[in-house]
Design a protein around this motif. Structure first.
Motif, mmCIF file in Angstrom:
data_model
loop_
_atom_site.group_PDB
_atom_site.id
_atom_site.type_symbol
_atom_site.label_atom_id
_atom_site.label_comp_id
_atom_site.label_asym_id
_atom_site.label_seq_id
_atom_site.Cartn_x
_atom_site.Cartn_y
_atom_site.Cartn_z
ATOM 1 N N ALA A 129 33.530 25.443 41.199
ATOM 2 C CA ALA A 129 34.712 26.204 41.636
ATOM 3 C C ALA A 129 35.993 25.534 41.160
ATOM 4 C CB ALA A 129 34.712 26.328 43.156
ATOM 5 N N ALA A 130 36.043 24.205 41.194
ATOM 6 C CA ALA A 130 37.232 23.486 40.738
ATOM 7 C C ALA A 130 37.426 23.678 39.236
ATOM 8 C CB ALA A 130 37.112 22.006 41.078
ATOM 9 N N MET A 131 36.335 23.643 38.461
ATOM 10 C CA MET A 131 36.442 23.858 37.016
ATOM 11 C C MET A 131 36.878 25.283 36.720
ATOM 12 S SD MET A 131 33.338 21.600 35.311
ATOM 13 C CE MET A 131 32.248 22.956 35.362
ATOM 14 N N ALA A 132 36.347 26.254 37.450
ATOM 15 C CA ALA A 132 36.731 27.647 37.234
ATOM 16 C C ALA A 132 38.210 27.849 37.559
ATOM 17 C CB ALA A 132 35.858 28.561 38.082
ATOM 18 N N GLU A 133 38.681 27.190 38.609
ATOM 19 C CA GLU A 133 40.098 27.290 38.973
ATOM 20 C C GLU A 133 40.966 26.640 37.895
ATOM 21 O OE1 GLU A 133 43.088 25.769 42.519
ATOM 22 O OE2 GLU A 133 40.928 25.877 42.886
ATOM 23 N N PHE A 134 40.532 25.500 37.365
ATOM 24 C CA PHE A 134 41.270 24.821 36.311
ATOM 25 C C PHE A 134 41.314 25.680 35.053
ATOM 26 C CE2 PHE A 134 41.377 21.884 32.667
ATOM 27 C CZ PHE A 134 42.623 21.314 32.891
ATOM 28 N N MET A 135 40.211 26.307 34.700
ATOM 29 C CA MET A 135 40.161 27.179 33.522
ATOM 30 C C MET A 135 41.093 28.378 33.724
ATOM 31 S SD MET A 135 38.451 25.739 31.222
ATOM 32 C CE MET A 135 38.403 27.081 30.073
ATOM 33 N N LEU A 179 43.873 28.273 35.202
ATOM 34 C CA LEU A 179 45.234 27.797 34.965
ATOM 35 C C LEU A 179 45.539 27.747 33.470
ATOM 36 C CD1 LEU A 179 45.456 24.853 37.527
ATOM 37 C CD2 LEU A 179 46.474 27.120 37.736
ATOM 38 N N LEU A 180 44.501 27.466 32.662
ATOM 39 C CA LEU A 180 44.703 27.376 31.214
ATOM 40 C C LEU A 180 44.739 28.754 30.551
ATOM 41 C CD1 LEU A 180 42.360 24.385 30.312
ATOM 42 C CD2 LEU A 180 44.830 24.373 30.544
ATOM 43 N N VAL A 181 43.895 29.647 31.029
ATOM 44 C CA VAL A 181 43.775 30.979 30.433
ATOM 45 C C VAL A 181 44.270 31.986 31.457
ATOM 46 C CG1 VAL A 181 42.191 32.657 29.443
ATOM 47 C CG2 VAL A 181 41.787 30.226 29.089
ATOM 48 N N ASP A 182 45.285 32.744 31.116
ATOM 49 C CA ASP A 182 45.882 33.679 32.068
ATOM 50 C C ASP A 182 45.073 34.945 32.256
ATOM 51 O OD1 ASP A 182 49.258 32.846 31.065
ATOM 52 O OD2 ASP A 182 47.994 31.965 32.597
ATOM 53 N N GLU A 183 44.430 35.433 31.214
ATOM 54 C CA GLU A 183 43.694 36.689 31.335
ATOM 55 C C GLU A 183 42.431 36.658 30.485
ATOM 56 O OE1 GLU A 183 45.645 39.663 28.188
ATOM 57 O OE2 GLU A 183 46.973 39.111 29.836
ATOM 58 N N LYS A 184 41.436 37.439 30.924
ATOM 59 C CA LYS A 184 40.189 37.550 30.186
ATOM 60 C C LYS A 184 40.285 38.701 29.188
ATOM 61 C CE LYS A 184 37.060 35.815 33.709
ATOM 62 N NZ LYS A 184 35.875 36.108 34.501
ATOM 63 N N ILE A 185 39.628 38.535 28.072
ATOM 64 C CA ILE A 185 39.620 39.602 27.061
ATOM 65 C C ILE A 185 38.291 40.297 27.087
ATOM 66 C CG2 ILE A 185 39.766 40.111 24.618
ATOM 67 C CD1 ILE A 185 41.651 37.726 24.346
#
Length: 59
Positions: free
Chosen positions: A45-51, A53-59
């Protein structure tokens, strides 16, 4: 040998909305095993939250 009495508890992880299983000793209420371990789900969950923060939206 004394038989071990165990219960299975299904719990929902707050941040991931995924279930994990706890094997609990009936006599002492000690957690024998978690499948998958809750700490591993916390790290995921912490890694997903960090990711996020880096990527604003999914394509």
């Amino acid at each position: 040998m004394k038989p071990v009495r165990t219960n299975l508890e299904f719990e929902l992880h707050d941040k991931l909305d995924e279930y994990f299983v706890k094997v609990v000793d009936q006599d002492t209420d000690d957690v024998i095993r978690e499948i998958p371990p809750e700490k591993m789900l916390d790290k995921h969950a912490a890694m997903a939250e960090f990711m996020g923060l880096l990527v604003d939206e999914k394509i």
